[in-house]
Structures are given as structure tokens and as C-alpha cells.
Scaffold this active site. Sequence first.
Site, PDB file in Angstrom:
ATOM      1  N   LEU A 126       0.853  -1.126  -0.022  1.00  0.00           N
ATOM      2  CA  LEU A 126       0.186  -0.035  -0.092  1.00  0.00           C
ATOM      3  C   LEU A 126       0.727   1.377  -0.022  1.00  0.00           C
ATOM      4  CD1 LEU A 126      -2.285  -1.110   2.653  1.00  0.00           C
ATOM      5  CD2 LEU A 126      -2.821  -1.495   0.327  1.00  0.00           C
ATOM      6  N   PHE A 153       8.615   5.516 -11.137  1.00  0.00           N
ATOM      7  CA  PHE A 153       9.780   5.303 -10.319  1.00  0.00           C
ATOM      8  C   PHE A 153      11.109   5.848 -11.079  1.00  0.00           C
ATOM      9  CE2 PHE A 153       8.598   4.506  -6.139  1.00  0.00           C
ATOM     10  CZ  PHE A 153       7.228   4.404  -6.217  1.00  0.00           C
ATOM     11  N   LEU A 154      11.165   6.734 -12.173  1.00  0.00           N
ATOM     12  CA  LEU A 154      12.158   7.141 -12.837  1.00  0.00           C
ATOM     13  C   LEU A 154      12.412   8.744 -12.823  1.00  0.00           C
ATOM     14  CD1 LEU A 154      12.134   4.989 -16.239  1.00  0.00           C
ATOM     15  CD2 LEU A 154      13.768   4.909 -13.787  1.00  0.00           C
ATOM     16  N   GLY A 202      12.125   8.686   0.315  1.00  0.00           N
ATOM     17  CA  GLY A 202      11.956   8.649   1.912  1.00  0.00           C
ATOM     18  C   GLY A 202      10.687   7.760   2.261  1.00  0.00           C
ATOM     19  N   CYS A 262       8.711   3.002   4.314  1.00  0.00           N
ATOM     20  CA  CYS A 262       8.943   1.721   3.756  1.00  0.00           C
ATOM     21  C   CYS A 262      10.367   1.539   3.037  1.00  0.00           C
ATOM     22  CB  CYS A 262       7.956   1.155   2.822  1.00  0.00           C
ATOM     23  SG  CYS A 262       6.077   0.751   3.969  1.00  0.00           S
ATOM     24  N   LYS A 283      13.629   1.818   5.087  1.00  0.00           N
ATOM     25  CA  LYS A 283      13.694   1.137   6.207  1.00  0.00           C
ATOM     26  C   LYS A 283      13.935  -0.619   5.487  1.00  0.00           C
ATOM     27  CE  LYS A 283       9.742  -0.183   8.283  1.00  0.00           C
ATOM     28  NZ  LYS A 283       9.168  -1.293   8.337  1.00  0.00           N
ATOM     29  N   ARG A 334       8.211  10.709   7.928  1.00  0.00           N
ATOM     30  CA  ARG A 334       9.282   9.538   8.154  1.00  0.00           C
ATOM     31  C   ARG A 334      10.214   9.377   7.145  1.00  0.00           C
ATOM     32  NH1 ARG A 334       5.412   4.878   9.946  1.00  0.00           N
ATOM     33  NH2 ARG A 334       3.801   5.987   8.484  1.00  0.00           N
TER      34      ARG A 334
HETATM   35  C1  UDX Z   1       6.006   2.327  -0.710  1.00  0.00           C
HETATM   36  C2  UDX Z   1       5.733   1.400  -2.040  1.00  0.00           C
HETATM   37  O1  UDX Z   1       5.592   1.971  -3.324  1.00  0.00           O
HETATM   38  C3  UDX Z   1       4.653   0.589  -1.552  1.00  0.00           C
HETATM   39  O2  UDX Z   1       4.320  -0.545  -2.330  1.00  0.00           O
HETATM   40  C4  UDX Z   1       5.093  -0.260   0.044  1.00  0.00           C
HETATM   41  O3  UDX Z   1       4.106  -1.175   0.350  1.00  0.00           O
HETATM   42  C5  UDX Z   1       5.081   0.995   1.114  1.00  0.00           C
HETATM   43  O4  UDX Z   1       6.335   1.630   0.314  1.00  0.00           O
HETATM   44  P1  UDX Z   1       5.146   4.780  -0.202  1.00  0.00           P
HETATM   45  O5  UDX Z   1       6.288   4.550   1.016  1.00  0.00           O
HETATM   46  O6  UDX Z   1       3.773   5.226   0.067  1.00  0.00           O
HETATM   47  O7  UDX Z   1       5.139   3.354  -0.939  1.00  0.00           O
HETATM   48  O8  UDX Z   1       5.801   5.986  -1.252  1.00  0.00           O
HETATM   49  P2  UDX Z   1       6.202   5.932  -2.878  1.00  0.00           P
HETATM   50  O9  UDX Z   1       5.073   6.161  -3.500  1.00  0.00           O
HETATM   51  O10 UDX Z   1       6.606   4.176  -3.139  1.00  0.00           O
HETATM   52  O11 UDX Z   1       7.507   6.803  -2.876  1.00  0.00           O
HETATM   53  C6  UDX Z   1       8.328   6.504  -2.056  1.00  0.00           C
HETATM   54  C7  UDX Z   1       9.674   7.549  -2.035  1.00  0.00           C
HETATM   55  O12 UDX Z   1      10.109   7.642  -3.349  1.00  0.00           O
HETATM   56  C8  UDX Z   1       8.856   8.986  -2.004  1.00  0.00           C
HETATM   57  O13 UDX Z   1       9.920   9.735  -1.222  1.00  0.00           O
HETATM   58  C9  UDX Z   1       9.128   9.420  -3.533  1.00  0.00           C
HETATM   59  O14 UDX Z   1       9.206  11.100  -3.552  1.00  0.00           O
HETATM   60  C10 UDX Z   1      10.119   8.943  -3.920  1.00  0.00           C
HETATM   61  N1  UDX Z   1      10.243   8.787  -5.421  1.00  0.00           N
HETATM   62  C11 UDX Z   1       9.175   7.928  -6.101  1.00  0.00           C
HETATM   63  C12 UDX Z   1      11.162   9.282  -6.134  1.00  0.00           C
HETATM   64  O15 UDX Z   1      12.022   9.902  -5.625  1.00  0.00           O
HETATM   65  N2  UDX Z   1      11.100   9.192  -7.394  1.00  0.00           N
HETATM   66  C13 UDX Z   1      10.128   8.690  -8.182  1.00  0.00           C
HETATM   67  O16 UDX Z   1      10.286   8.214  -9.363  1.00  0.00           O
HETATM   68  C14 UDX Z   1       9.146   7.835  -7.210  1.00  0.00           C
END
Ligand code: UDX
Length: 457
Positions: free
Chosen positions: A167, A263-264, A271, A274, A277, A341
Site C-alpha cells: 500500500l 519510479f524514474l 523517503g 517503507c 527501512k 518519516r
Molecule cells: C512504498 C511502496 O511503493 C509500497 O508498495 C510499499 O508497500 C510501501 O512503500 P510509499 O512509502 O507510500 O510506498 O511511497 P512511494 O510512493 O513508493 O514513494 C517513496 C519515495 O520515493 C517518496 O519519497 C517519493 O518521493 C520517492 N520517489 C518515488 C522518487 O524520488 N522518484 C520516483 O520516481 C518515485
Amino acid sequence: MTSSLVSPRQAHRARGISIIGAGHVGLVTAACFAELGHRVTCMDIDANRINDLRHGVMPFHEPGLPELVERHAPERLTFTTEYEEAVRGADFVFLAVATPTTAFGTPDLQYVRAAARDVARAVNGKRPFLVSKSTAPVGITDTLESVLTSEANGHGPLQVVANPEFLREGTAVRDFLKPDRVVIGSPHAEASEAVGELYEPLGAPIIYTDIKTAEMVKYASNAFLATKISFINEIAEICERVGADVRDVARGMSLDKRIGKHFLNAGIGFGGSCLPKDVKALSHLAAVYGSHPQLLNAVLEINLEQRRRLIARLRDMLGSLRQAKIGLFGLAFKPETDDVRDAPALDLIRMLEYEEATIRACDPAAADAARIVFPTLHVEADPYEAAQDADAIIIATEWQQFKDIDLARLRQVMRTPIIADGRNVINGDEARRLGFVYFGIGLPDETTVRNARRVVA
Ligand code: UDX
């Protein structure tokens, strides 16, 4: 919004479900199982939180969640602080308690173990299946089974299932009700099938496997997402040096279906509760088992380096950060959440404070959460106030409010017009036209282009 996610014809046998932990994962899981027609009891030892929930007050910001809780409480969704009340008559007990990181970088398992023990002691008569949703080191669910067996109160052992959550904060309700996949790990066929039935109405692929493999799917998935981000951030640095634009590089890569577009986004890194950590925990786990997780360690190092590099560029521009006034736009680890967090902004604050800069922050949702970590942090509600007389602003979170910022007005209030765009959301050409010194992450600017020419000429 949420009502359209599950159609009524998917109604099925209502089961008794108990969720231990009313955090992000527990509460969303509880509300969504109620939405699917089950009788759910959500338990937490935090009496204030439970009291608030009984009055419809949410402990955190999560779109769609208040509506679900309002719709189903108290008929299908109840809240309690008592293990006995939660576990009595339940067919399933889901563990969704926190596994915070210890100072050593490993997950702190005391809450999971204590919850498993208290569940086992509370079981009376009917034996529920115990389903672990907490992300904890591979093998932990197996050890929970032995905790449960030794504490089983004469009722025989409980069957344990690992069922990791995927999630994302901000879209957690949708992620639960429209999952890409469901992963169920257990040596007990009856328990696996029963948990699988709960998810069948969602129509997602269900992977049945053993406990350790299920736990590993969760770690590997988050580690891969983190790796994508650190990968593009490393490419961004190369782009800066050669004078290329990482946004177009990412776009060009993403049209290859094998790579995909998610995620690019280059920036100051990942941060949240999840990704950092879980990568740390997986790296530690690998080392404990005698592996040398070089890639995972590099992913973490690159992530921290993104914050350091932004501060270094600012220091170079200003000569020194001592007594420099910095407007920090964004505290939450990503937009649409009040969660700080492991937020990149927190690392920036620590680095700026170390260099004795003065910080005025601004965030539409996370000010209170940030003040718990930095009680004296100066936070303004209005970004133009945060930028007043500033020597530079840093964009740390891509909130819409900052994307839509009026650059001309910003220029007027700042003392030195520098924008450090840690999320690549400002139009750099327009900013420069208005007299700003602008830099993003992995974007060409005059300095990088000039340097690149020097290398090849
Ligand atoms: C994440 C996972 O996506 C989810 O499947 C898992 O179960 C819990 O951890 P979440 O912590 O809510 O979810 O955040 P997410 O949307 O994954 O983003 C994580 C971090 O990556 C954010 O700080 C975001 O700014 C950063 N990010 C994301 C980038 O720097 N670049 C990107 O292209 C995508």
C-alpha cells in the site's frame, strides 16, 4: 469515489476479521475488509487513537479512508483496545503492528512479538488464522508460529500466514481494493485458501507460496523500486556532467515496455516509512546470512548523496551557508501525505542546521509532524512568507502548491534569487528569464553545458 471500486455483485460470505494495529496498514486494511462485507474489529493499544476513531477522527491523512470508516462504523467496523474483544470469535487475526528501525538499522521486532503473544493468550475457543502483514525480516512469520504455539493457552497452535502489503500512502485505499497482486505464504493449505478467498473478489492475481518467499517478495519489490530511483539519480548526475536532460532520458527509456515509466523521477531521493527501512533491513539480512549486498548498499548511499549534493551546490553558489536564509518548500516525504518519516526534507534540515543556515519551511500538511522531530522549526503556512528575504529556496516535496508558485512574486520577496529544485517541478527557463539562478537534478544549465564542452573540445 471509493464506492465504485468494489461492485455489489462481488458480495460473498462475511467473515470475522480482527486487525491488530490501527496504523496506515492496519486501518486501511480494516476499512477495506469492511467495504468487502466482512465484520471487522480494529484493535490498537493506543487508547487516544481508538477513542478518536470511535468518533470518526482519523489519526493521519489518507484519501478515501474517512469515507470508508464513516460508512461502516460501527455496524461492520468496530474499534477496541482489548485483545480479548478483538480476537473473540474472529476467523482471521491480521497483525499490522509497526516494525520501526532500531539505531542499528535493523527492524525492531518487539511489537510484533508482543502482539503475537497477546493474541495467542486472548484466543478462547475458536482458533483464528494468524496473518502477518508487518514487514519484518524473512523468517519472522515462522518464529511467530512458535511464539503462538508456546502461548497457545491450551487451544493448540494457530496456523500462520504471511500476506505482505503493497500500500502506498496517499493511494492506499485504491491500492488495497485494486491490487496488482496478492501474495500469500503459508505451509498450511487450509489457511492459505481461506486468506485467498478474502481477496478473490478483488480479481487480482494471487500468488500462493511459502512463508519466506512471500516475505521476500515484499522486500525485493521495495528494494527494486528504490533501485530504480537511485539508478535514475545516478544517471541524473551523469546528465548534469555531460549537459543532458534526465527528464527526457527517463521519458525515452520509459517507452521501452521492459523498463516502464514508473519510479524514474530524478530528485533528492526516496523517503517514507517503507523504502529506506526495507532496503536497510534487506541489506542487513543479507549481510547476516553471509551475502555482500553491494547493489542495495549503493542504492542507499546514492539516496543520501542526493541530499548532500544539493546542499553542496547551494553552498558553492552562496560561498557559505552560515546565516544564509533558506526557504524550504516541502517537509512530507511525498505529496498528499502528512508523513515525514525518513523524509528527504528532514535530512536537508539536519545538514542546513549543521552549517548554521536559517530555515523557514512551508508544507500544506506536514508542519505538525515535522515539529515533533524539530520542535523549534520555523514553519510558515504561506510559501511567499517562507521565501521572504531568503537567499535560496529548496523544493523538497512536489506539492501542487509549489508547482503552481508565482515565480514573479517569489522573485520580488527573495533577497537572493536562487531556486534549488529538488523535484524538477519548476520551469527552469521561465525562472531564469525572471532573473533566478535555477538548478534542478540532472538538468542541463549553463555551467554543466560549458563544462561538458570543455571535456570534448
Ligand atoms: C512504498 C511502496 O511503493 C509500497 O508498495 C510499499 O508497500 C510501501 O512503500 P510509499 O512509502 O507510500 O510506498 O511511497 P512511494 O510512493 O513508493 O514513494 C517513496 C519515495 O520515493 C517518496 O519519497 C517519493 O518521493 C520517492 N520517489 C518515488 C522518487 O524520488 N522518484 C520516483 O520516481 C518515485
